[in-house]
Design a protein around this motif. Structure first.
Motif, PDB file in Angstrom:
ATOM      1  N   GLU A 123       0.820  -1.212   0.000  1.00 20.67           N
ATOM      2  CA  GLU A 123       0.000   0.000   0.000  1.00 20.67           C
ATOM      3  C   GLU A 123       0.858   1.268   0.000  1.00 20.67           C
ATOM      4  O   GLU A 123       0.329   2.382  -0.080  1.00 20.67           O
ATOM      5  N   SER A 124       2.193   1.087   0.092  1.00 18.84           N
ATOM      6  CA  SER A 124       3.095   2.241   0.126  1.00 18.84           C
ATOM      7  C   SER A 124       4.099   2.236  -1.020  1.00 18.84           C
ATOM      8  O   SER A 124       5.062   3.006  -0.999  1.00 18.84           O
ATOM      9  N   ALA A 125       3.910   1.369  -2.017  1.00 21.19           N
ATOM     10  CA  ALA A 125       4.905   1.239  -3.077  1.00 21.19           C
ATOM     11  C   ALA A 125       4.256   1.204  -4.452  1.00 21.19           C
ATOM     12  O   ALA A 125       3.180   0.639  -4.638  1.00 21.19           O
ATOM     13  N   VAL A 126       4.934   1.823  -5.408  1.00 18.91           N
ATOM     14  CA  VAL A 126       4.533   1.778  -6.813  1.00 18.91           C
ATOM     15  C   VAL A 126       5.715   1.270  -7.618  1.00 18.91           C
ATOM     16  O   VAL A 126       6.819   1.809  -7.523  1.00 18.91           O
ATOM     17  N   ASN A 127       5.500   0.223  -8.395  1.00 20.81           N
ATOM     18  CA  ASN A 127       6.560  -0.297  -9.259  1.00 20.81           C
ATOM     19  C   ASN A 127       6.613   0.516 -10.548  1.00 20.81           C
ATOM     20  O   ASN A 127       5.590   0.740 -11.194  1.00 20.81           O
ATOM     21  N   VAL A 128       7.808   0.929 -10.895  1.00 16.96           N
ATOM     22  CA  VAL A 128       8.017   1.718 -12.104  1.00 16.96           C
ATOM     23  C   VAL A 128       8.942   0.931 -13.025  1.00 16.96           C
ATOM     24  O   VAL A 128      10.107   0.705 -12.708  1.00 16.96           O
ATOM     25  N   LYS A 129       8.407   0.482 -14.154  1.00 21.23           N
ATOM     26  CA  LYS A 129       9.200  -0.272 -15.124  1.00 21.23           C
ATOM     27  C   LYS A 129       9.966   0.694 -16.026  1.00 21.23           C
ATOM     28  O   LYS A 129       9.418   1.710 -16.458  1.00 21.23           O
ATOM     29  N   ILE A 130      11.211   0.357 -16.301  1.00 18.50           N
ATOM     30  CA  ILE A 130      12.077   1.219 -17.110  1.00 18.50           C
ATOM     31  C   ILE A 130      12.560   0.442 -18.328  1.00 18.50           C
ATOM     32  O   ILE A 130      13.115  -0.647 -18.196  1.00 18.50           O
ATOM     33  N   ARG A 131      12.329   1.011 -19.503  1.00 18.85           N
ATOM     34  CA  ARG A 131      12.883   0.461 -20.745  1.00 18.85           C
ATOM     35  C   ARG A 131      13.457   1.637 -21.532  1.00 18.85           C
ATOM     36  O   ARG A 131      12.732   2.551 -21.902  1.00 18.85           O
ATOM     37  N   MET A 132      14.761   1.569 -21.782  1.00 16.89           N
ATOM     38  CA  MET A 132      15.448   2.704 -22.392  1.00 16.89           C
ATOM     39  C   MET A 132      16.644   2.164 -23.170  1.00 16.89           C
ATOM     40  O   MET A 132      17.496   1.468 -22.614  1.00 16.89           O
ATOM     41  N   LEU A 133      16.704   2.473 -24.457  1.00 16.93           N
ATOM     42  CA  LEU A 133      17.763   1.919 -25.298  1.00 16.93           C
ATOM     43  C   LEU A 133      19.152   2.271 -24.794  1.00 16.93           C
ATOM     44  O   LEU A 133      20.104   1.513 -24.983  1.00 16.93           O
ATOM     45  N   ASP A 134      19.283   3.414 -24.135  1.00 21.11           N
ATOM     46  CA  ASP A 134      20.597   3.847 -23.654  1.00 21.11           C
ATOM     47  C   ASP A 134      21.072   3.074 -22.424  1.00 21.11           C
ATOM     48  O   ASP A 134      22.232   3.222 -22.021  1.00 21.11           O
ATOM     49  N   LEU A 135      20.215   2.277 -21.816  1.00 28.92           N
ATOM     50  CA  LEU A 135      20.628   1.505 -20.650  1.00 28.92           C
ATOM     51  C   LEU A 135      21.363   0.249 -21.110  1.00 28.92           C
ATOM     52  O   LEU A 135      20.825  -0.562 -21.858  1.00 28.92           O
ATOM     53  N   SER A 136      22.584   0.077 -20.647  1.00 29.01           N
ATOM     54  CA  SER A 136      23.361  -1.108 -21.025  1.00 29.01           C
ATOM     55  C   SER A 136      24.254  -1.521 -19.865  1.00 29.01           C
ATOM     56  O   SER A 136      24.767  -0.672 -19.125  1.00 29.01           O
ATOM     57  N   GLU A 137      24.409  -2.823 -19.704  1.00 32.16           N
ATOM     58  CA  GLU A 137      25.243  -3.360 -18.634  1.00 32.16           C
ATOM     59  C   GLU A 137      26.682  -3.545 -19.127  1.00 32.16           C
ATOM     60  O   GLU A 137      26.912  -3.706 -20.332  1.00 32.16           O
ATOM     61  N   PRO A 138      27.649  -3.505 -18.233  1.00 32.38           N
ATOM     62  CA  PRO A 138      29.046  -3.684 -18.640  1.00 32.38           C
ATOM     63  C   PRO A 138      29.250  -5.036 -19.323  1.00 32.38           C
ATOM     64  O   PRO A 138      28.656  -6.043 -18.943  1.00 32.38           O
ATOM     65  N   GLY A 139      30.070  -5.045 -20.364  1.00 33.03           N
ATOM     66  CA  GLY A 139      30.369  -6.279 -21.084  1.00 33.03           C
ATOM     67  C   GLY A 139      31.847  -6.366 -21.411  1.00 33.03           C
ATOM     68  O   GLY A 139      32.658  -5.554 -20.938  1.00 33.03           O
ATOM     69  N   LEU A 140      32.204  -7.319 -22.253  1.00 36.19           N
ATOM     70  CA  LEU A 140      33.609  -7.522 -22.613  1.00 36.19           C
ATOM     71  C   LEU A 140      34.192  -6.321 -23.343  1.00 36.19           C
ATOM     72  O   LEU A 140      35.362  -5.984 -23.166  1.00 36.19           O
ATOM     73  N   PHE A 141      33.370  -5.672 -24.172  1.00 38.48           N
ATOM     74  CA  PHE A 141      33.894  -4.598 -25.005  1.00 38.48           C
ATOM     75  C   PHE A 141      33.282  -3.239 -24.688  1.00 38.48           C
ATOM     76  O   PHE A 141      33.482  -2.286 -25.430  1.00 38.48           O
ATOM     77  N   SER A 142      32.524  -3.149 -23.600  1.00 39.65           N
ATOM     78  CA  SER A 142      31.882  -1.880 -23.257  1.00 39.65           C
ATOM     79  C   SER A 142      31.718  -1.751 -21.747  1.00 39.65           C
ATOM     80  O   SER A 142      31.429  -2.730 -21.050  1.00 39.65           O
ATOM     81  N   GLN A 143      31.890  -0.541 -21.253  1.00 45.26           N
ATOM     82  CA  GLN A 143      31.661  -0.288 -19.826  1.00 45.26           C
ATOM     83  C   GLN A 143      30.177  -0.216 -19.508  1.00 45.26           C
ATOM     84  O   GLN A 143      29.779  -0.357 -18.357  1.00 45.26           O
ATOM     85  N   GLY A 144      29.361   0.002 -20.531  1.00 47.05           N
ATOM     86  CA  GLY A 144      27.933   0.130 -20.316  1.00 47.05           C
ATOM     87  C   GLY A 144      27.581   1.452 -19.660  1.00 47.05           C
ATOM     88  O   GLY A 144      28.452   2.235 -19.277  1.00 47.05           O
ATOM     89  N   THR A 145      26.295   1.686 -19.531  1.00 49.43           N
ATOM     90  CA  THR A 145      25.829   2.910 -18.875  1.00 49.43           C
ATOM     91  C   THR A 145      25.288   2.636 -17.477  1.00 49.43           C
ATOM     92  O   THR A 145      24.912   3.577 -16.777  1.00 49.43           O
ATOM     93  N   LEU A 146      25.225   1.372 -17.088  1.00 45.00           N
ATOM     94  CA  LEU A 146      24.771   0.994 -15.750  1.00 45.00           C
ATOM     95  C   LEU A 146      25.945   0.525 -14.915  1.00 45.00           C
ATOM     96  O   LEU A 146      26.904  -0.047 -15.423  1.00 45.00           O
ATOM     97  N   LYS A 147      25.851   0.775 -13.616  1.00 45.16           N
ATOM     98  CA  LYS A 147      26.886   0.349 -12.678  1.00 45.16           C
ATOM     99  C   LYS A 147      26.261  -0.600 -11.657  1.00 45.16           C
ATOM    100  O   LYS A 147      25.172  -0.321 -11.134  1.00 45.16           O
ATOM    101  N   GLY A 148      26.941  -1.699 -11.374  1.00 41.81           N
ATOM    102  CA  GLY A 148      26.436  -2.600 -10.353  1.00 41.81           C
ATOM    103  C   GLY A 148      26.395  -1.907  -9.000  1.00 41.81           C
ATOM    104  O   GLY A 148      27.333  -1.209  -8.617  1.00 41.81           O
ATOM    105  N   ASP A 149      25.273  -2.058  -8.297  1.00 42.75           N
ATOM    106  CA  ASP A 149      25.116  -1.466  -6.963  1.00 42.75           C
ATOM    107  C   ASP A 149      25.567  -2.499  -5.947  1.00 42.75           C
ATOM    108  O   ASP A 149      24.782  -3.304  -5.463  1.00 42.75           O
TER     109      ASP A 149
END
Length: 207
Positions: A123-149
């Protein structure tokens, strides 16, 4: 403990946005159940879908979920820095004030969201889904735009399903549960990570 768990979905940011929204006449927000996300990933045309992340917005001031949804509709997801908000010295040293936090759709991410929702109550939370082409996780050849928390700080690949994005996330890339609907114009574009069409947020301001 990660920044997501410490903030329970950027609760401090949520409070600041609620105050800001009251001034303009209309607030902010952590990944829960995959909603339609998990089933979409199993669909035949899944290649047209951008990866989905979830931010749980928490109503810490008791303004009500309708008010929280309208705040998200007006402001999108904002960092503490964008709101001129001061966090603890330790959080600021790790850059938490410059990031928006979210969970991925892995088992660990889904459990992380569920844990926050259980902790604050549905009753105190709203889930917000995020889909954005610029969001990317780190990989072998890219640092990505997301950082592990990570419990030790932000960076690298996430080991717990929690991620951080530096900077605000505009409203057009959000699916606010209880407000947005799959039958609304532009939903397929949102699924693909391209965002809702211009003027989408105005639908709810008029309502």
């Amino acid at each position: 403990m990660t920044a997501l768990q410490q903030s329970a979905g950027n609760a401090a940011v949520a409070r600041a946005l609620q105050r800001q929204t009251q001034n303009v006449g209309h607030g902010q927000s952590a990944s829960a159940r995959p909603a339609f996300g998990a089933s979409l990933q199993r669909s035949p045309d899944r290649e047209q879908h951008s990866p989905e992340y979830t931010h749980v917005a928490v109503d810490k001031q008791g303004a009500g979920l309708d008010q929280l949804r309208l705040s998200l509709n007006t402001n999108g997801l904002k960092t503490a820095a964008s709101l001129d908000m001061k966090l603890s010295e330790g959080s600021e040293k790790m850059g938490h004030h410059q990031h928006v936090f979210m969970w991925d759709a892995t088992v660990k991410g889904i459990k992380g969201v569920s844990g926050i929702v259980r902790g604050v109550g549905s009753e105190s939370a709203v889930n917000v889904k995020i889909r954005m082409l610029d969001l990317s996780e780190p990989g072998l050849f890219s640092q990505g735009t997301l950082k592990g928390d990570q419990p030790t700080g932000l960076g690298g690949r996430s080991t717990n399903g929690a991620w951080a994005h530096e900077g605000d996330i505009p409203r057009k890339y959000l699916f606010i549960e209880g407000l947005d609907q799959p039958d609304q114009p532009g939903f397929k574009d949102w699924l693909a990570g391209k965002g809702w069409p211009d003027g989408h947020a105005e639908l709810f301001k008029r309502a």
